[in-house]
Design a protein around this motif. Sequence first.
Motif, PDB file in Angstrom:
ATOM      1  N   ASP A 308      55.330  55.398  37.234  1.00 53.41           N
ATOM      2  CA  ASP A 308      55.374  53.792  37.732  1.00 53.41           C
ATOM      3  C   ASP A 308      54.500  53.405  38.209  1.00 53.41           C
ATOM      4  N   ARG A 309      53.670  54.004  37.000  1.00 53.74           N
ATOM      5  CA  ARG A 309      52.006  53.029  37.110  1.00 53.74           C
ATOM      6  C   ARG A 309      51.371  53.472  35.800  1.00 53.74           C
ATOM      7  N   PHE A 310      50.998  52.042  35.925  1.00 50.27           N
ATOM      8  CA  PHE A 310      50.070  51.842  34.538  1.00 50.27           C
ATOM      9  C   PHE A 310      48.592  52.703  34.525  1.00 50.27           C
ATOM     10  N   VAL A 311      48.252  53.879  33.762  1.00 48.47           N
ATOM     11  CA  VAL A 311      47.309  54.500  33.650  1.00 48.47           C
ATOM     12  C   VAL A 311      45.963  54.757  32.634  1.00 48.47           C
ATOM     13  N   GLY A 312      46.084  53.804  31.965  1.00 52.37           N
ATOM     14  CA  GLY A 312      45.252  53.820  31.159  1.00 52.37           C
ATOM     15  C   GLY A 312      45.476  52.864  30.196  1.00 52.37           C
ATOM     16  N   LYS A 313      44.561  53.046  29.030  1.00 56.43           N
ATOM     17  CA  LYS A 313      44.679  52.041  27.416  1.00 56.43           C
ATOM     18  C   LYS A 313      43.876  52.156  26.359  1.00 56.43           C
ATOM     19  N   LEU A 314      45.423  52.391  25.409  1.00 52.07           N
ATOM     20  CA  LEU A 314      44.953  53.251  24.075  1.00 52.07           C
ATOM     21  C   LEU A 314      44.424  52.112  23.386  1.00 52.07           C
ATOM     22  N   ASP A 315      43.294  52.701  22.958  1.00 47.13           N
ATOM     23  CA  ASP A 315      42.541  51.847  21.487  1.00 47.13           C
ATOM     24  C   ASP A 315      43.219  52.552  20.288  1.00 47.13           C
ATOM     25  N   ALA A 316      43.488  51.942  19.448  1.00 49.77           N
ATOM     26  CA  ALA A 316      44.220  52.527  18.349  1.00 49.77           C
ATOM     27  C   ALA A 316      44.043  51.645  17.207  1.00 49.77           C
ATOM     28  N   LYS A 317      44.911  51.787  15.562  1.00 52.74           N
ATOM     29  CA  LYS A 317      44.895  51.453  14.500  1.00 52.74           C
ATOM     30  C   LYS A 317      45.341  51.719  13.474  1.00 52.74           C
ATOM     31  N   ALA A 318      46.260  51.189  13.262  1.00 60.23           N
ATOM     32  CA  ALA A 318      47.156  51.683  11.589  1.00 60.23           C
ATOM     33  C   ALA A 318      46.457  51.544  10.800  1.00 60.23           C
ATOM     34  N   ASP A 319      46.105  52.259  10.079  1.00 57.79           N
ATOM     35  CA  ASP A 319      45.351  52.672   8.748  1.00 57.79           C
ATOM     36  C   ASP A 319      46.739  52.680   7.651  1.00 57.79           C
ATOM     37  N   ARG A 320      47.201  51.966   7.240  1.00 53.29           N
ATOM     38  CA  ARG A 320      48.549  52.558   6.382  1.00 53.29           C
ATOM     39  C   ARG A 320      47.900  53.049   5.000  1.00 53.29           C
ATOM     40  N   LYS A 321      46.710  52.660   4.204  1.00 50.38           N
ATOM     41  CA  LYS A 321      46.540  52.930   3.017  1.00 50.38           C
ATOM     42  C   LYS A 321      46.081  53.899   3.488  1.00 50.38           C
ATOM     43  N   ALA A 322      45.562  54.761   4.402  1.00 50.31           N
ATOM     44  CA  ALA A 322      44.758  56.003   4.537  1.00 50.31           C
ATOM     45  C   ALA A 322      45.990  56.604   5.268  1.00 50.31           C
ATOM     46  N   GLY A 323      47.237  56.256   5.649  1.00 49.75           N
ATOM     47  CA  GLY A 323      48.294  57.262   6.124  1.00 49.75           C
ATOM     48  C   GLY A 323      48.106  57.483   6.861  1.00 49.75           C
ATOM     49  N   VAL A 324      46.957  57.365   8.687  1.00 48.08           N
ATOM     50  CA  VAL A 324      46.611  57.510   9.914  1.00 48.08           C
ATOM     51  C   VAL A 324      47.204  56.850  10.665  1.00 48.08           C
ATOM     52  N   LEU A 325      47.191  57.044  11.764  1.00 50.66           N
ATOM     53  CA  LEU A 325      46.924  56.143  12.969  1.00 50.66           C
ATOM     54  C   LEU A 325      45.346  56.837  13.626  1.00 50.66           C
ATOM     55  N   ARG A 326      44.889  55.587  13.174  1.00 52.18           N
ATOM     56  CA  ARG A 326      43.175  55.887  13.858  1.00 52.18           C
ATOM     57  C   ARG A 326      42.746  55.680  15.783  1.00 52.18           C
ATOM     58  N   ILE A 327      43.039  56.809  16.692  1.00 56.38           N
ATOM     59  CA  ILE A 327      42.655  56.949  17.896  1.00 56.38           C
ATOM     60  C   ILE A 327      41.702  56.520  17.795  1.00 56.38           C
ATOM     61  N   HIS A 328      40.978  55.053  18.601  1.00 59.39           N
ATOM     62  CA  HIS A 328      39.610  55.313  19.005  1.00 59.39           C
ATOM     63  C   HIS A 328      38.978  55.684  20.565  1.00 59.39           C
ATOM     64  N   ALA A 329      39.941  55.463  21.118  1.00 64.93           N
ATOM     65  CA  ALA A 329      39.970  56.204  22.355  1.00 64.93           C
ATOM     66  C   ALA A 329      41.006  55.983  23.114  1.00 64.93           C
ATOM     67  N   LEU A 330      41.343  56.407  24.183  1.00 64.43           N
ATOM     68  CA  LEU A 330      42.528  56.410  25.372  1.00 64.43           C
ATOM     69  C   LEU A 330      41.273  56.519  26.170  1.00 64.43           C
ATOM     70  N   HIS A 331      41.300  54.869  26.656  1.00 63.67           N
ATOM     71  CA  HIS A 331      40.516  55.304  27.944  1.00 63.67           C
ATOM     72  C   HIS A 331      41.796  55.438  29.833  1.00 63.67           C
ATOM     73  N   GLU A 332      41.322  56.107  30.374  1.00 62.68           N
ATOM     74  CA  GLU A 332      42.124  56.185  31.269  1.00 62.68           C
ATOM     75  C   GLU A 332      40.776  55.848  33.074  1.00 62.68           C
ATOM     76  N   ASP A 333      42.232  54.883  33.465  1.00 58.23           N
ATOM     77  CA  ASP A 333      41.990  54.344  34.710  1.00 58.23           C
ATOM     78  C   ASP A 333      41.360  55.740  35.768  1.00 58.23           C
ATOM     79  N   GLU A 334      42.212  56.127  35.995  1.00 61.14           N
ATOM     80  CA  GLU A 334      41.238  57.675  36.780  1.00 61.14           C
ATOM     81  C   GLU A 334      41.501  58.636  35.571  1.00 61.14           C
ATOM     82  N   PRO A 335      40.923  59.700  35.726  1.00 62.58           N
ATOM     83  CA  PRO A 335      40.568  60.867  35.405  1.00 62.58           C
ATOM     84  C   PRO A 335      42.387  61.140  35.357  1.00 62.58           C
TER      85      PRO A 335
END
Length: 365
Positions: A308-335
């Motif tokens: 029941d809490r929002f705990v972070g933000k996922l910075d990602a981008k779909a690179d369909r040409k390369a066939g990957v989901l690029r995870i740039h960062a997983l930001h943790e509001d608290e560890p």
Amino acid sequence: MVHRLTREQARRIALHGQLLTAERPAGVVETIDALTILPIDPTSAIAPSVDLILWSRLGWPYQPADLVRLFEEDRAVFEWGGFYRAMTDLPLLLPEMRRRPESAQAREWLAANDAFRRETLARLRAEGPLHASEVPDTAQVSWRSSGWTNNRNSQQLLELLVLCGDVAVASRDAAGRLFDVADRVYPREVPEVSDEDAARERAERRLAAFGIARAKGLAQPIEPISVGELGEEAVVDGVDGVWRVDPEALAAADDFVPRTALLSPLDRAVFDRRRLEELFAYEYVLEMYKPAAKRRWGYFALPVLHGDRFVGKLDAKADRKAGVLRIHALHEDEPFDDGTRGAVEAEIRDLARWLGLAPVGAGFG
């Protein structure tokens, strides 16, 4: 009677209304009906918002083709005002359509271009569905605007006629929306609902979707978020002011079964940033319009829900040409503890699998 709620109870009521518990809805139409609207936006850093919103509720069984079929073939879903809606809500929108357009400028422009309007409707009936670019501009008076709509007469006419209910969006393709006369898209026989009853039922459905809301929210041009004096009065510990709560949702605070979810930044669960901070103590800003150097979380960072809490933000981008989901960062509001990290990473892998991509970067692959 005033209900006294803890923040935890208020959060759980809000998430229950948004279908963000372990109990998933049965299908696409049921999801749209419960949420009342799906915001349409062309941004597709990972996937279009409508698809992210539906996937976050339905999980892997949902495929974008399901929504296309329901919209273009089954006519169980329609588009109006920048949102997809369940067709069963059409009777509640018709009174508002009859009041459109609301601005004096638009009404005067339509009156001055009555011949243009009639010619366009006749062309759509004879040849439709058509893109705006396929509708000849025979305007007697050009549309004047300081923005991108200036002198875009065919586009502006169709937009106004959709708002009025004379024209409807029939489908979408790579070139954009196709328009047709409304009676070939909407049902021919629709129950008549008075203005007052329609406004009340829309507000009741809005409150059910929010679970808990302010009587008066941020003003919105098409779809309001205010619920008036509906529901029952509530106060939330540690939060100033009075709220309105859906009485049928009160039990959700005790029956809440949590899960982890990745949400679109345009999701109505996070749309009202003030409510998000008050109930969830969660700070979020959509940073796609900021210069890259000024972004804290990323271009189209997804809010991360755990329990029941929002705990972070996922910075990602779909690179369909390369066939990957690029995870740039997983930001943790608290560890994150081990349980939270495991659940969030599992959800990221599920997102990548649904997209048909392999997750890479920031601890993946």
